[in-house]
Design an enzyme around this catalytic site. Sequence first.
Site, PDB file in Angstrom:
ATOM      1  N   SER A 192       0.994  -1.301   0.061  1.00 43.44           N
ATOM      2  CA  SER A 192      -0.006   0.025  -0.045  1.00 43.44           C
ATOM      3  C   SER A 192       0.758   1.224   0.049  1.00 43.44           C
ATOM      4  O   SER A 192       2.048   1.308   0.379  1.00 43.44           O
ATOM      5  CB  SER A 192      -0.787  -0.045   1.230  1.00 43.44           C
ATOM      6  OG  SER A 192      -1.620   1.398   1.228  1.00 43.44           O
ATOM      7  N   TYR A 221      -1.885  -0.415  10.445  1.00 41.59           N
ATOM      8  CA  TYR A 221      -1.956  -0.743   9.173  1.00 41.59           C
ATOM      9  C   TYR A 221      -0.518  -0.314   8.365  1.00 41.59           C
ATOM     10  O   TYR A 221      -0.009  -1.152   7.626  1.00 41.59           O
ATOM     11  CB  TYR A 221      -3.131  -0.053   8.479  1.00 41.59           C
ATOM     12  CG  TYR A 221      -3.187  -0.492   7.055  1.00 41.59           C
ATOM     13  CD1 TYR A 221      -3.903  -1.830   6.584  1.00 41.59           C
ATOM     14  CD2 TYR A 221      -3.173   0.351   5.977  1.00 41.59           C
ATOM     15  CE1 TYR A 221      -4.078  -2.014   4.997  1.00 41.59           C
ATOM     16  CE2 TYR A 221      -3.208   0.132   4.690  1.00 41.59           C
ATOM     17  CZ  TYR A 221      -3.952  -1.138   4.276  1.00 41.59           C
ATOM     18  OH  TYR A 221      -4.141  -1.354   2.862  1.00 41.59           O
TER      19      TYR A 221
END
Length: 698
Positions: A576, A589
């Site tokens: 990501s 995350y």
Amino acid sequence: MKTTFQHVNYYWDKKKEKDLKNDQIELFLYRSNILGKDLRITNYGGGNTSCKTIEKDPLTNEEVEVMWVKGSGGDIGTLTRQGIAGLYTKRLRDLKKVYKGLHDEDRMVSLFNHCIYDLNSKAPSIDTPLHGLLPFKHIDHLHPDALIAIAAAKDGEKIVKEIWGDTMGWVPWQRPGFDLALQLEKCLNDNPGIRGIVLGSHGLFTWGDTSYECYINSLEVIETASEYIHQKIKKNNTVFGGEKIQSLSKKERLEKAALLAPVLRGLCSSENQMIGHFTDNDAVMEFINSNDLLRLAPMGTSCPDHFLRTKIQPLVLDLETNEDISNTGDIVKKLTPSFEKYRQEYKEYYEQCKHKNSPAMRDPNPVIIIYPGIGMFSFAKNKQTARVASEFYINAINVMKGAEAISEYTSLPRQEAFDIEYWLLEEAKLQRMPKEKPLSRKIALVTGAGGGIGKAIADKLVKEGANVIFADIVENRLREATKSYNKDIGSYILCDVTKEEDIKNALNKTCLDYGGIDIVIHSAGLAISNPIEQTSREDWDTLQNVLVKGQFELIKQAVSVMRKQQLGGNIVSIASKNGLVSGPNNVGYGTAKAAQQHMVRLLAAELAKDKIRVNTVNPDGVIIGSKIWEGDWAEGRAKTYGIDVKDLPAHYAKRNLLNEIIYPEDIANGVFALVAILHKSTGNSINVDGGMASAFVR
């Protein structure tokens, strides 16, 4: 007429016949399809069928007879109107006036085009005149195991006479072509009233005045032959000389096959990368565990349709049933001489049999590999071809079993086999095959493939030719994701990447289904967005376990398989933008994604010596179609930016340089570029985010 059979399936539906309203072409196609459903009657791509109708000649307005026949390269089980050829019967028969003998066979095939009636015809096959020179309205040319067993028996003609008396004809072995058609015509003229003809070492011709009568005739002849063989086997008690070794249990066989398949795939791929198939059904085990295996296997197959797909003979592995095959180096060292010997013998076969105009020698590696006590492997350019090769060899096993029970099995002479295998017309057919797709011959495992980005990646890999295992933790998503694919293309398995055993099972399935693995995509994931004070230890551990530990264990086990193959490999982590950018309320995350990215760099450096490339794709703002945006994550991000959830796609599009919405398919394209185009890229990161300056890696 009889509609109950013991050895073949009766599929004719009178309602279906009525629905087709006596359309002879549609009834011929229907007959073809139901014959092709029973592998005891004919295999995929094997045999051909025809019918003759009266049509109006578009040039003369006269009524003429037209023959409709399966075209070149077709399959009767899936035959449609687009797969048949329509020819003037009279013109086809007039070719007898210009035929010059056996040396003229190839020229005759080109002349078939001058007989075309239907301009939308599929290219006529070499067997076209075999149907055209016989007068019957409906004809089946099939390769039933039972009939080929009789045709391949040492005294096949005598056995045909014993079974059917004067009601069946016999034509000795001859390569398919115009002269064989003349032999069929002569056989019928010499034996008027027969119901069919057995072709030595080849197959069966049967016929009828209607499609249904032809179908029943075919079934009855095959049933009679099958029952004759069944009684002989029953009387003899032993098959293939009896059992020599015992099989391992089913569970043990599958475990061993999964362990060995990548090794065999690597050895089989010395010239062209191959896809594998494994089977251990009862017919296979009975043969490969028998006393007669080493006598019969080297003889080769008899029917041309068999050895064209299986090669002239299999490779029998010199491995004990309980032998330890866990050490890859040792097992490769032990098996390599067997493969080298097989290749050398194939080269000698080619050199001894070739003609001045023979095509260049093809891949000398075995197609069928037998491991007594374990099962049978087959390797070919794709899964369907490997599976069909396995099915054809099972047909060959059935033929050997029947022939041995009633007499003595005989195979085609090597020169005859070569002349079929390297026939210029067969070579021309191979040259007409469509160009392979970029990921043809590649095997992929995609985690998180039940939806969103993972499914888009898996779909893209399938579209580009790869065989793909879809892995996810939600079965109904997997069923939905793979519902449009047959198992030759894509299949699925439940897999929780936080469990080592699940990953092992997924890789074992990949090896059993396709022979090994080339591409691993870690797309399984979830997202939890909270400030640090609201990030629990449970949230932290969940993110680490799925994204980081899951990736580690998946790659660790996959690399073990890739090293067995010695074919290199591709690993892509779906990370990501958040692993590069310090965004708010994202400590769990973002940290996990950064760990994924650095693990890729570390493994790229470590695995380069194995030609295993490891790369990253970093998505951002993939909202539409993404599963992680269906829950709390979307609400959390919307709250962080002070907007409504429904406005998130537009918000993310506006913040990237290109002002573009990013879709799962865009991420899939990034993966495809890494595995299929950027062959010299490893340790790399591709951002698919529309251009986020804060995430630029340099």
